[in-house]
Design a protein around this motif. Structure first.
Motif, mmCIF file in Angstrom:
data_model
loop_
_atom_site.group_PDB
_atom_site.id
_atom_site.type_symbol
_atom_site.label_atom_id
_atom_site.label_comp_id
_atom_site.label_asym_id
_atom_site.label_seq_id
_atom_site.Cartn_x
_atom_site.Cartn_y
_atom_site.Cartn_z
ATOM 1 N N UNK A 13 0.960 -1.310 0.103
ATOM 2 C CA UNK A 13 0.090 0.028 0.098
ATOM 3 C C UNK A 13 0.880 1.324 -0.146
ATOM 4 N N UNK A 14 1.877 1.333 0.823
ATOM 5 C CA UNK A 14 2.979 2.428 0.929
ATOM 6 C C UNK A 14 3.327 2.506 -0.564
ATOM 7 N N UNK A 15 3.836 1.648 -1.330
ATOM 8 C CA UNK A 15 4.443 1.654 -2.562
ATOM 9 C C UNK A 15 3.443 2.441 -3.454
ATOM 10 N N UNK A 16 2.257 1.786 -3.785
ATOM 11 C CA UNK A 16 1.074 2.383 -4.644
ATOM 12 C C UNK A 16 0.797 3.993 -4.104
ATOM 13 N N UNK A 17 1.135 4.271 -2.912
ATOM 14 C CA UNK A 17 0.644 5.630 -2.682
ATOM 15 C C UNK A 17 1.898 6.476 -3.210
ATOM 16 N N UNK A 18 2.897 5.790 -2.962
ATOM 17 C CA UNK A 18 4.338 6.649 -3.418
ATOM 18 C C UNK A 18 4.273 6.709 -5.054
ATOM 19 N N UNK B 241 -1.576 12.556 3.176
ATOM 20 C CA UNK B 241 -1.227 12.528 4.518
ATOM 21 C C UNK B 241 -2.463 11.496 5.220
ATOM 22 N N UNK B 242 -3.626 11.831 4.843
ATOM 23 C CA UNK B 242 -4.615 10.947 5.215
ATOM 24 C C UNK B 242 -4.338 9.428 4.655
ATOM 25 N N UNK B 243 -3.523 9.241 3.533
ATOM 26 C CA UNK B 243 -3.531 8.001 3.002
ATOM 27 C C UNK B 243 -2.585 7.380 3.886
ATOM 28 N N UNK B 244 -1.362 7.953 4.239
ATOM 29 C CA UNK B 244 -0.382 7.294 5.295
ATOM 30 C C UNK B 244 -0.989 6.945 6.386
ATOM 31 N N UNK B 245 -1.789 8.018 6.988
ATOM 32 C CA UNK B 245 -2.419 7.794 8.289
ATOM 33 C C UNK B 245 -3.247 6.639 8.453
ATOM 34 N N UNK B 246 -4.174 6.299 7.263
ATOM 35 C CA UNK B 246 -4.861 5.213 7.243
ATOM 36 C C UNK B 246 -4.057 3.835 7.387
ATOM 37 N N UNK B 247 -2.998 3.817 6.433
ATOM 38 C CA UNK B 247 -1.857 2.714 6.596
ATOM 39 C C UNK B 247 -1.418 2.547 7.915
ATOM 40 N N UNK B 248 -1.026 3.559 8.554
ATOM 41 C CA UNK B 248 -0.544 3.584 9.921
ATOM 42 C C UNK B 248 -1.638 2.967 11.042
ATOM 43 N N UNK B 249 -2.741 3.519 10.737
ATOM 44 C CA UNK B 249 -3.880 3.035 11.785
ATOM 45 C C UNK B 249 -4.295 1.592 11.692
ATOM 46 N N UNK B 250 -4.310 1.197 10.120
ATOM 47 C CA UNK B 250 -4.313 -0.247 10.053
ATOM 48 C C UNK B 250 -3.308 -1.194 10.636
ATOM 49 N N UNK B 251 -1.975 -0.798 10.711
ATOM 50 C CA UNK B 251 -1.142 -1.320 11.075
ATOM 51 C C UNK B 251 -1.000 -1.513 12.675
ATOM 52 N N UNK B 252 -1.584 -0.281 13.447
ATOM 53 C CA UNK B 252 -1.511 -0.270 14.676
ATOM 54 C C UNK B 252 -3.024 -1.160 15.170
ATOM 55 N N UNK B 253 -3.969 -1.183 14.479
ATOM 56 C CA UNK B 253 -5.033 -1.956 14.791
ATOM 57 C C UNK B 253 -4.568 -3.396 14.794
#
Length: 304
Positions: A220-225, A247-259
């Motif tokens: 997901x980080x790759x496709x956003x980059x 920023x919202x896209x990165x936060x979505x991935x980060x929150x998914x990681x934490x969840x």
């Protein structure tokens, strides 16, 4: 009396190397297929289904019985070859659409067949070395039989596709691939749940699934980059709206990681719960890749 299988506390380098083939296929296929209608969406889900279940079947063996030997390394090389086969099929993956030739679909049936025959060989070697333990015979034979039936069906399906013609034709034979993949996985899981001698207790199955989840989040980080690079390359205005989307896209991935990882505790999993938990990662992973792809497309779509 039961055999004492050697358990790895963590994923081996061979398993991690195999994961690289998975993520390479996923990245390449995602880059080649633009999801802009229902047909493209179903094609993406179908390809991911076969890729994921092939990876999963191989991993189910690795976490329980894999050992470092010449035979195992040869089998692993064949599994790498199967993943390369996915990469060959990916660019022309058009299930359900009218095409002139089904040669690659027929070849893909043979690729799936070979992957199951390799697993039969691996389980067969395990059965050979544990034959004196009666409790392992029936479950291992059942798993081998399920893969044998699956391999035969995969091979037989290659003849069910239409012959090449001057006019494009459609075929729904590929749906059987999905049914077989899910069926063999359910049977393998059921056998290991009933016969605890080949269960996943003491294995690193939880780590394998969590690592794959991490890989998918990384995709997901790759496709956003890539979306960011697309915006910069085409000199679109990099205003506050675009910045907010990124920023919202990165936060979505980060929150998914934490969840996912903040609540992951291996000591909470019993033998059966562990296997059910691993199997339901398929809908989780397909949801993640679609969500992350959608987030990336939304960023670029706003600039189109």
């Amino acid at each position: 009396e039961t055999p004492a299988f050697h358990r790895h506390a963590e994923a081996t380098t061979a398993e991690l190397f195999y994961d690289l083939f998975f993520v390479a296929n996923l990245t390449t296929f995602t880059a080649n297929l633009e999801i802009n209608d229902s047909k493209a969406l179903s094609a993406y889900i179908g390809f991911f289904c076969l890729l994921w279940f092939t990876w999963y079947q191989t991993s189910l063996y690795d976490v329980r019985f894999a050992a470092d030997s010449v035979f195992e390394r040869c089998c692993k090389a064949l599994h790498f070859g199967v993943m390369v086969g996915f990469a060959v099929i990916g660019p022309d993956w058009k299930p359900g659409q009218a095409v002139y030739s089904y040669q690659k679909f027929k070849a893909f049936s043979y690729i799936l067949m070979v992957s199951r025959f390799v697993l039969i060989g691996q389980y067969g070697v395990t059965l050979f070395f544990t034959w004196r333990y009666r409790r392992t015979r029936l479950p291992l034979l059942m798993v081998m039989t399920s893969y044998l039936v699956a391999a035969i069906l995969y091979g037989a399906l290659s003849t069910a596709f239409p012959k090449d013609s001057e006019t494009p034709t459609t075929s729904n034979v590929y749906i059987a691939w999905y049914v077989i993949a899910v069926g063999e996985t359910l049977l393998t899981t059921a056998v290991s749940c009933y016969w605890r001698v080949i269960s996943f207790k003491g294995t690193h199955l939880i780590q394998r699934m969590s690592l794959l989840t991490l890989i998918i989040l990384g995709e997901g980080i790759i496709v956003i980059c890539k979306a960011i690079s697309y915006i910069v390359k085409n000199e679109y205005p990099f205003d506050s709206s675009v910045t907010g989307q990124i920023v919202s896209s990165i936060l979505i991935i980060y929150f998914l990681y934490m969840l996912y990882f903040d609540r992951l505790r291996e000591d909470h999993f019993g033998t059966i719960k562990q296997q059910i938990w691993a199997f339901i990662h398929f809908p989780l992973h397909i949801s993640l890749v679609l969500l992350l792809e959608g987030v990336s497309n939304f960023v670029t779509w706003r600039q189109a």
